[in-house]
Design a protein around this motif. Structure first.
Motif, PDB file in Angstrom:
ATOM      1  N   SER A 276      10.474   7.076   6.537  1.00 42.71           N
ATOM      2  CA  SER A 276      10.755   6.405   5.260  1.00 42.71           C
ATOM      3  C   SER A 276      11.150   4.940   5.422  1.00 42.71           C
ATOM      4  CB  SER A 276      11.851   7.161   4.506  1.00 42.71           C
ATOM      5  OG  SER A 276      13.051   7.146   5.263  1.00 42.71           O
ATOM      6  N   ARG A 277      11.349   4.475   6.645  1.00 44.42           N
ATOM      7  CA  ARG A 277      11.666   3.052   6.853  1.00 44.42           C
ATOM      8  C   ARG A 277      10.423   2.168   6.718  1.00 44.42           C
ATOM      9  NH1 ARG A 277      14.270   3.696  12.694  1.00 44.42           N
ATOM     10  NH2 ARG A 277      12.444   5.055  12.793  1.00 44.42           N
ATOM     11  N   LEU A 278       9.269   2.803   6.673  1.00 48.34           N
ATOM     12  CA  LEU A 278       8.004   2.072   6.647  1.00 48.34           C
ATOM     13  C   LEU A 278       7.344   2.140   5.283  1.00 48.34           C
ATOM     14  CD1 LEU A 278       6.610   3.531   9.974  1.00 48.34           C
ATOM     15  CD2 LEU A 278       7.395   1.179   9.637  1.00 48.34           C
ATOM     16  N   VAL A 279       6.654   1.060   4.933  1.00 46.69           N
ATOM     17  CA  VAL A 279       5.824   1.037   3.724  1.00 46.69           C
ATOM     18  C   VAL A 279       4.432   0.585   4.143  1.00 46.69           C
ATOM     19  CG1 VAL A 279       5.386  -0.152   1.538  1.00 46.69           C
ATOM     20  CG2 VAL A 279       7.690   0.559   2.111  1.00 46.69           C
ATOM     21  N   ASP A 280       3.447   1.408   3.786  1.00 44.21           N
ATOM     22  CA  ASP A 280       2.051   1.058   4.035  1.00 44.21           C
ATOM     23  C   ASP A 280       1.628   0.035   2.985  1.00 44.21           C
ATOM     24  OD1 ASP A 280      -0.663   0.911   4.594  1.00 44.21           O
ATOM     25  OD2 ASP A 280      -1.081   3.005   4.097  1.00 44.21           O
ATOM     26  N   ILE A 281       1.258  -1.128   3.444  1.00 45.89           N
ATOM     27  CA  ILE A 281       0.811  -2.173   2.533  1.00 45.89           C
ATOM     28  C   ILE A 281      -0.642  -1.884   2.160  1.00 45.89           C
ATOM     29  CG2 ILE A 281       0.415  -4.653   2.256  1.00 45.89           C
ATOM     30  CD1 ILE A 281       3.407  -3.788   2.489  1.00 45.89           C
ATOM     31  N   VAL A 282      -0.859  -1.611   0.893  1.00 47.17           N
ATOM     32  CA  VAL A 282      -2.189  -1.273   0.401  1.00 47.17           C
ATOM     33  C   VAL A 282      -2.937  -2.566   0.112  1.00 47.17           C
ATOM     34  CG1 VAL A 282      -3.488  -0.050  -1.386  1.00 47.17           C
ATOM     35  CG2 VAL A 282      -1.314   0.892  -0.556  1.00 47.17           C
ATOM     36  N   THR A 283      -4.038  -2.751   0.815  1.00 42.70           N
ATOM     37  CA  THR A 283      -4.817  -3.965   0.658  1.00 42.70           C
ATOM     38  C   THR A 283      -5.852  -3.809  -0.452  1.00 42.70           C
ATOM     39  OG1 THR A 283      -6.299  -3.254   2.437  1.00 42.70           O
ATOM     40  CG2 THR A 283      -4.492  -4.695   3.058  1.00 42.70           C
ATOM     41  N   PHE A 284      -6.459  -4.916  -0.804  1.00 46.26           N
ATOM     42  CA  PHE A 284      -7.494  -4.958  -1.826  1.00 46.26           C
ATOM     43  C   PHE A 284      -8.853  -5.012  -1.144  1.00 46.26           C
ATOM     44  CE2 PHE A 284      -3.751  -6.202  -3.957  1.00 46.26           C
ATOM     45  CZ  PHE A 284      -3.935  -5.960  -5.309  1.00 46.26           C
ATOM     46  N   THR A 285      -9.848  -4.380  -1.749  1.00 44.16           N
ATOM     47  CA  THR A 285     -11.197  -4.429  -1.201  1.00 44.16           C
ATOM     48  C   THR A 285     -12.241  -4.373  -2.309  1.00 44.16           C
ATOM     49  OG1 THR A 285     -12.744  -3.461   0.397  1.00 44.16           O
ATOM     50  CG2 THR A 285     -11.402  -1.916  -0.865  1.00 44.16           C
ATOM     51  N   THR A 286     -13.404  -4.910  -1.978  1.00 43.42           N
ATOM     52  CA  THR A 286     -14.547  -4.834  -2.894  1.00 43.42           C
ATOM     53  C   THR A 286     -15.495  -3.701  -2.511  1.00 43.42           C
ATOM     54  OG1 THR A 286     -15.785  -6.445  -1.564  1.00 43.42           O
ATOM     55  CG2 THR A 286     -14.481  -7.305  -3.412  1.00 43.42           C
TER      56      THR A 286
ATOM     57  N   TYR B  86      -6.639   1.938  -0.758  1.00 43.57           N
ATOM     58  CA  TYR B  86      -6.976   0.557  -1.107  1.00 43.57           C
ATOM     59  C   TYR B  86      -6.846   0.369  -2.606  1.00 43.57           C
ATOM     60  CZ  TYR B  86      -9.244  -0.011   3.463  1.00 43.57           C
ATOM     61  OH  TYR B  86      -9.493  -0.088   4.802  1.00 43.57           O
ATOM     62  N   ASN B  87      -6.711  -0.899  -2.998  1.00 46.35           N
ATOM     63  CA  ASN B  87      -6.886  -1.288  -4.387  1.00 46.35           C
ATOM     64  C   ASN B  87      -8.340  -1.751  -4.491  1.00 46.35           C
ATOM     65  OD1 ASN B  87      -4.103  -1.056  -5.403  1.00 46.35           O
ATOM     66  ND2 ASN B  87      -3.689  -2.645  -3.894  1.00 46.35           N
ATOM     67  N   PHE B  88      -9.155  -1.005  -5.211  1.00 48.61           N
ATOM     68  CA  PHE B  88     -10.584  -1.298  -5.298  1.00 48.61           C
ATOM     69  C   PHE B  88     -10.839  -2.217  -6.485  1.00 48.61           C
ATOM     70  CE2 PHE B  88     -10.131   2.748  -3.131  1.00 48.61           C
ATOM     71  CZ  PHE B  88     -10.981   2.600  -2.045  1.00 48.61           C
ATOM     72  N   ILE B  89     -11.427  -3.384  -6.210  1.00 43.83           N
ATOM     73  CA  ILE B  89     -11.739  -4.339  -7.267  1.00 43.83           C
ATOM     74  C   ILE B  89     -13.153  -4.887  -7.040  1.00 43.83           C
ATOM     75  CG2 ILE B  89      -9.323  -4.958  -7.689  1.00 43.83           C
ATOM     76  CD1 ILE B  89      -9.736  -7.516  -6.093  1.00 43.83           C
ATOM     77  N   ASP B  90     -13.713  -5.495  -8.072  1.00 38.60           N
ATOM     78  CA  ASP B  90     -15.068  -6.027  -7.915  1.00 38.60           C
ATOM     79  C   ASP B  90     -15.029  -7.437  -7.306  1.00 38.60           C
ATOM     80  OD1 ASP B  90     -14.620  -7.930  -9.993  1.00 38.60           O
ATOM     81  OD2 ASP B  90     -15.440  -6.575 -11.505  1.00 38.60           O
ATOM     82  N   HIS B  91     -16.196  -7.917  -6.922  1.00 41.51           N
ATOM     83  CA  HIS B  91     -16.301  -9.214  -6.239  1.00 41.51           C
ATOM     84  C   HIS B  91     -15.754 -10.359  -7.096  1.00 41.51           C
ATOM     85  CE1 HIS B  91     -18.535  -8.365  -2.490  1.00 41.51           C
ATOM     86  NE2 HIS B  91     -18.920  -7.279  -3.151  1.00 41.51           N
ATOM     87  N   ALA B  92     -16.054 -10.347  -8.392  1.00 40.52           N
ATOM     88  CA  ALA B  92     -15.600 -11.438  -9.263  1.00 40.52           C
ATOM     89  C   ALA B  92     -14.077 -11.483  -9.329  1.00 40.52           C
ATOM     90  CB  ALA B  92     -16.201 -11.279 -10.661  1.00 40.52           C
ATOM     91  N   ASP B  93     -13.445 -10.325  -9.461  1.00 41.16           N
ATOM     92  CA  ASP B  93     -11.978 -10.257  -9.512  1.00 41.16           C
ATOM     93  C   ASP B  93     -11.383 -10.723  -8.178  1.00 41.16           C
ATOM     94  OD1 ASP B  93      -9.404  -9.765 -10.437  1.00 41.16           O
ATOM     95  OD2 ASP B  93      -9.556  -7.582 -10.289  1.00 41.16           O
ATOM     96  N   PHE B  94     -11.999 -10.299  -7.079  1.00 41.54           N
ATOM     97  CA  PHE B  94     -11.510 -10.704  -5.765  1.00 41.54           C
ATOM     98  C   PHE B  94     -11.584 -12.220  -5.613  1.00 41.54           C
ATOM     99  CE2 PHE B  94     -11.034 -11.169  -1.268  1.00 41.54           C
ATOM    100  CZ  PHE B  94     -10.332 -10.054  -0.838  1.00 41.54           C
ATOM    101  N   GLU B  95     -12.714 -12.791  -5.979  1.00 38.62           N
ATOM    102  CA  GLU B  95     -12.892 -14.244  -5.859  1.00 38.62           C
ATOM    103  C   GLU B  95     -11.905 -15.005  -6.734  1.00 38.62           C
ATOM    104  OE1 GLU B  95     -17.106 -14.819  -6.445  1.00 38.62           O
ATOM    105  OE2 GLU B  95     -17.548 -13.863  -4.509  1.00 38.62           O
ATOM    106  N   GLN B  96     -11.590 -14.462  -7.916  1.00 36.06           N
ATOM    107  CA  GLN B  96     -10.592 -15.087  -8.785  1.00 36.06           C
ATOM    108  C   GLN B  96      -9.213 -15.050  -8.126  1.00 36.06           C
ATOM    109  OE1 GLN B  96     -11.060 -16.872 -11.528  1.00 36.06           O
ATOM    110  NE2 GLN B  96      -8.867 -17.295 -11.546  1.00 36.06           N
ATOM    111  N   LYS B  97      -8.877 -13.945  -7.490  1.00 40.71           N
ATOM    112  CA  LYS B  97      -7.584 -13.819  -6.814  1.00 40.71           C
ATOM    113  C   LYS B  97      -7.491 -14.799  -5.631  1.00 40.71           C
ATOM    114  CE  LYS B  97      -6.460  -9.042  -8.144  1.00 40.71           C
ATOM    115  NZ  LYS B  97      -5.573  -9.484  -9.216  1.00 40.71           N
ATOM    116  N   ILE B  98      -8.583 -15.038  -4.958  1.00 40.36           N
ATOM    117  CA  ILE B  98      -8.598 -16.038  -3.878  1.00 40.36           C
ATOM    118  C   ILE B  98      -8.237 -17.407  -4.458  1.00 40.36           C
ATOM    119  CG2 ILE B  98     -10.065 -17.337  -2.271  1.00 40.36           C
ATOM    120  CD1 ILE B  98     -11.684 -14.717  -1.865  1.00 40.36           C
TER     121      ILE B  98
END
Length: 181
Positions: free
Chosen positions: A24-34, A47-59
């Protein structure tokens, strides 16, 4: 912060998922992917699944600590996911691509890194082909990338060969427990 990297199919996600259930001392960091969700995965868990346009906007918005194009899709880690873990007093652990490790180490030099080796390239191919019950369209890209990634292993703080899962996981768990002590 503990960063786990490996070629696709070597077992990094399985190791991280198991250890975060057990400690319980650890947290898995859930990454985003297209990339598309695989059989047995749950959005927001692996994963957090998002589309390419959303990913590019987050960048553009500076949302990611690091992001990379891996194989044929984008992957990235958000600042907010790390902040949430740290605000809870937890150690962030994540499985990310080799490209992201260098970025993390430049921003967080105290982060510890673990590289998971497959027992062989042939076994890695077999695991990837078996994973979804079909051969992925990008299998050759994944195999070529795996060979390049393995060449980077010497830059990691720790290395493990995932030949027999329970034995290899035991080695991984010991490393993590020592880092948390």
């Amino acid at each position: 912060m503990i960063i786990v990297a490996a070629p696709s199919g070597a077992g990094k996600s399985s190791f991280v998922e198991r250890i975060t259930r057990e400690d319980s001392r650890l947290v898995d960091i859930v990454t985003f992917t297209t990339r598309s969700i695989r059989q047995g995965e749950t959005a927001g868990l692996q994963y957090n699944f998002i589309d390419h346009a959303d990913f590019e906007q987050k960048i553009k918005e500076g949302f990611f600590v690091e992001w990379a194009k891996v194989h044929t899709n984008f992957y990235g880690t958000s600042y907010s996911s790390l902040e949430t873990a740290w605000n809870q007093g937890k150690t962030a652990i994540m499985d990310i691509d080799i490209q992201g490790v260098a970025t993390f180490k430049s921003k967080f030099p105290d982060a510890k890194t673990v590289f998971i080796h497959p027992p062989s390239i042939d076994e890695l191919r077999r695991r990837i082909e078996k994973r979804d019950g079909k051969v992925p369209a990008d299998i050759e890209v994944r195999m070529a990338n795996a060979e390049k990634e393995i060449l980077e292993a010497s830059k990691f703080d720790y290395q493990i060969v995932n030949d027999v899962f329970d034995k290899s996981y035991g080695e991984f768990k010991k490393i993590v427990e020592d880092l948390l002590a």
